[in-house]
Design an enzyme around this catalytic site. Sequence first.
Site, mmCIF file in Angstrom:
data_model
loop_
_atom_site.group_PDB
_atom_site.id
_atom_site.type_symbol
_atom_site.label_atom_id
_atom_site.label_comp_id
_atom_site.label_asym_id
_atom_site.label_seq_id
_atom_site.Cartn_x
_atom_site.Cartn_y
_atom_site.Cartn_z
ATOM 1 N N THR A 87 0.517 -1.396 0.294
ATOM 2 C CA THR A 87 0.244 -0.484 0.166
ATOM 3 C C THR A 87 0.521 1.351 0.255
ATOM 4 O O THR A 87 0.978 1.948 1.116
ATOM 5 C CB THR A 87 -1.168 -0.020 0.932
ATOM 6 O OG1 THR A 87 0.142 -0.438 2.399
ATOM 7 C CG2 THR A 87 -2.250 -1.203 0.975
ATOM 8 N N PHE A 250 12.732 2.429 21.603
ATOM 9 C CA PHE A 250 12.738 2.883 20.702
ATOM 10 C C PHE A 250 13.256 4.926 21.429
ATOM 11 O O PHE A 250 12.900 5.852 20.633
ATOM 12 C CB PHE A 250 11.556 3.373 19.616
ATOM 13 C CG PHE A 250 11.374 2.220 19.061
ATOM 14 C CD1 PHE A 250 11.247 1.204 19.194
ATOM 15 C CD2 PHE A 250 10.907 2.518 17.762
ATOM 16 C CE1 PHE A 250 11.079 -0.477 17.910
ATOM 17 C CE2 PHE A 250 10.690 1.871 17.061
ATOM 18 C CZ PHE A 250 10.809 0.423 16.678
ATOM 19 N N HIS A 252 17.247 5.149 21.460
ATOM 20 C CA HIS A 252 18.314 5.707 20.018
ATOM 21 C C HIS A 252 18.605 6.409 19.435
ATOM 22 O O HIS A 252 17.321 6.456 18.658
ATOM 23 C CB HIS A 252 18.614 3.810 20.030
ATOM 24 C CG HIS A 252 18.165 2.122 21.061
ATOM 25 N ND1 HIS A 252 19.209 2.311 21.071
ATOM 26 C CD2 HIS A 252 17.886 1.646 20.707
ATOM 27 C CE1 HIS A 252 18.978 1.079 22.017
ATOM 28 N NE2 HIS A 252 18.022 1.240 21.685
ATOM 29 N N CYS A 261 8.144 1.457 6.534
ATOM 30 C CA CYS A 261 6.827 1.594 7.287
ATOM 31 C C CYS A 261 6.725 3.523 7.638
ATOM 32 O O CYS A 261 5.473 3.667 7.619
ATOM 33 C CB CYS A 261 6.282 1.038 8.554
ATOM 34 S SG CYS A 261 6.590 -1.244 7.879
HETATM 35 C C1 UGA Z 1 8.037 -0.859 12.305
HETATM 36 C C2 UGA Z 1 7.570 -1.384 13.103
HETATM 37 O O1 UGA Z 1 8.371 -1.427 14.272
HETATM 38 C C3 UGA Z 1 7.009 -2.653 13.157
HETATM 39 O O2 UGA Z 1 6.081 -2.679 14.888
HETATM 40 C C4 UGA Z 1 6.089 -2.559 12.177
HETATM 41 O O3 UGA Z 1 5.043 -3.830 12.239
HETATM 42 C C5 UGA Z 1 6.304 -2.351 11.012
HETATM 43 O O4 UGA Z 1 7.380 -0.898 10.541
HETATM 44 C C6 UGA Z 1 5.390 -2.101 9.784
HETATM 45 O O5 UGA Z 1 4.829 -1.314 10.282
HETATM 46 O O6 UGA Z 1 4.902 -2.365 9.238
HETATM 47 P P1 UGA Z 1 10.089 -2.141 10.705
HETATM 48 O O7 UGA Z 1 10.614 -0.687 9.639
HETATM 49 O O8 UGA Z 1 10.761 -2.467 10.404
HETATM 50 O O9 UGA Z 1 9.335 -1.918 11.777
HETATM 51 O O10 UGA Z 1 11.443 -1.489 11.675
HETATM 52 P P2 UGA Z 1 11.776 -0.746 13.108
HETATM 53 O O11 UGA Z 1 12.843 -1.730 13.986
HETATM 54 O O12 UGA Z 1 11.063 -0.280 13.452
HETATM 55 O O13 UGA Z 1 13.084 0.853 12.377
HETATM 56 C C7 UGA Z 1 12.277 1.918 11.608
HETATM 57 C C8 UGA Z 1 13.069 2.691 12.017
HETATM 58 O O14 UGA Z 1 13.496 3.089 13.252
HETATM 59 C C9 UGA Z 1 15.033 2.423 11.047
HETATM 60 O O15 UGA Z 1 14.964 3.455 10.358
HETATM 61 C C10 UGA Z 1 15.676 2.317 12.775
HETATM 62 O O16 UGA Z 1 16.930 2.207 12.298
HETATM 63 C C11 UGA Z 1 15.372 3.660 13.321
HETATM 64 N N1 UGA Z 1 15.090 2.920 14.745
HETATM 65 C C12 UGA Z 1 14.514 2.436 15.590
HETATM 66 C C13 UGA Z 1 16.022 4.412 15.627
HETATM 67 O O17 UGA Z 1 16.247 5.295 14.921
HETATM 68 N N2 UGA Z 1 16.015 4.447 16.894
HETATM 69 C C14 UGA Z 1 15.467 3.863 17.818
HETATM 70 O O18 UGA Z 1 15.605 3.858 18.525
HETATM 71 C C15 UGA Z 1 14.510 2.703 16.730
#
Ligand code: UGA
Length: 432
Positions: A87, A250, A252, A261
């Site tokens: 989507t 979350f 960091h 996403c």
């Molecule tokens: C995210 C959500 O965490 C999932 O729960 C959700 O199902 C998914 O989107 C979705 O909608 O399908 P994802 O995109 O795989 O999952 O990755 P995350 O681990 O959430 O990280 C997203 C971004 O945030 C990355 O660029 C990561 O480096 C950044 N991030 C994450 C930070 O900069 N700091 C943090 O503390 C955590």
Amino acid sequence: MSRVAVVGAGYVGLTTGACLSHLGHSVVCADIDAERVARLTKGEVPIMEDGLPELVAEGIESQRLRFVVGAAKAAASAEFVFLCVPTPQGEDGAADLSFVEDVAREIAPVLRSGTVIVNKSTMPVGSTRLVQRVLGEAGATLEQIGVASNPEFLREGTSVRDFLHPSRVVIGCDDPPIAVRVSELYKSLDAPILITDPASAEMIKYATNAFLATKISFVNAIASICEAVDADVREVAMGMGYDTRIGSEFLHPGPGYGGSCFPKDTAALLHMADVAGYDFSLLRGTVEVNRRQHERMIAKARRLVGGSLAGALIGVWGLAFKANTDDLRDSPAIYIVRRLQEEGAVVRAFDPAADESAAAVLEGVELAADPFEAVAGARLLVVATEWDQFRWLDFARVHDAMAEPAVLDTRNLLDSSALRRLGFSYDGVGRS
Ligand code: UGA
């Protein structure tokens, strides 16, 4: 055991199909890409996802997991059809539901009485009813077909673990017996099951992602202030995280969030708020802080090379949007590389999971075979993805390979004191 069809064999669909077959259901996974289907049938998993190849192999072996081309073929004998197609973000920020509508039209004529369509992809509020309407227009008998929303909360890289150990299962459906049938698919999992109306289930997904994105932007904003007042954001985040109302996940700081996403879902929620007549200034702030956070990394890089990036050779470690994935979609690393190039820098990059697809995305970037090759002769090393293996390299060797020993650690991954002792100039995020 139920008969399940999963339409779309991407990150969400493939994990959903493989995990449901692992739970004992009989699953047919459909995709429009014949080559992808052929590879999957042989057990070749085209994405990097911990534990997924093993589950796909198990499913094929037990004959509970099959792959076919075309949604109608999979849906014809299914009791449940999971919609797991993309989507993407449309031009106005809203989620583009054309793939979902196409699939609904394609499967409508073949659905058996009693089949339940389950919206798994992230879809805006109102999509459950939209799918119902499209199915009806395309010839399905709505009295006999159920539609439910069952949003996924899977993180790339850990999606199998997240599926099998969910924090919760959310099912949005107007018809309680249908919601109960969907919940039974998950009955062997140890997780709270929340049954709501469709709009609330759809909103739970957007509100969750927007909240997590806001948490990241919040800590990135605090990091910027920490730099000015000589505080260390890592200590600050740890101190905040012990408060159970906040929690340490979350928090960091980094180069700003990316991936397939958060950027898309925050834009879609902002669009929904606009349509609803609500000025969601808080979420606009989240998105704006994120954009500025990407850009702050470029300002830091500029400073580390003495003011101008023009002509500077820069080694970049990491291209994926986060570690343990090969996904480059909306990756902050790609943004950084493009902006460095725009400012006249020459970029050589290394990512442990990058393949030809990275080369296609990154015009003018030389892909190095290892981290040392990426920094040979460079005036700056930018750590853009937090791959664990970067932590433990021989930094004396990195020092000797570089023209100027300078590091921009956008993930606060490395030991700054050790690097400074070796003679590096070092800058991270939110550290004095
Ligand atoms: C995210 C959500 O965490 C999932 O729960 C959700 O199902 C998914 O989107 C979705 O909608 O399908 P994802 O995109 O795989 O999952 O990755 P995350 O681990 O959430 O990280 C997203 C971004 O945030 C990355 O660029 C990561 O480096 C950044 N991030 C994450 C930070 O900069 N700091 C943090 O503390 C955590």
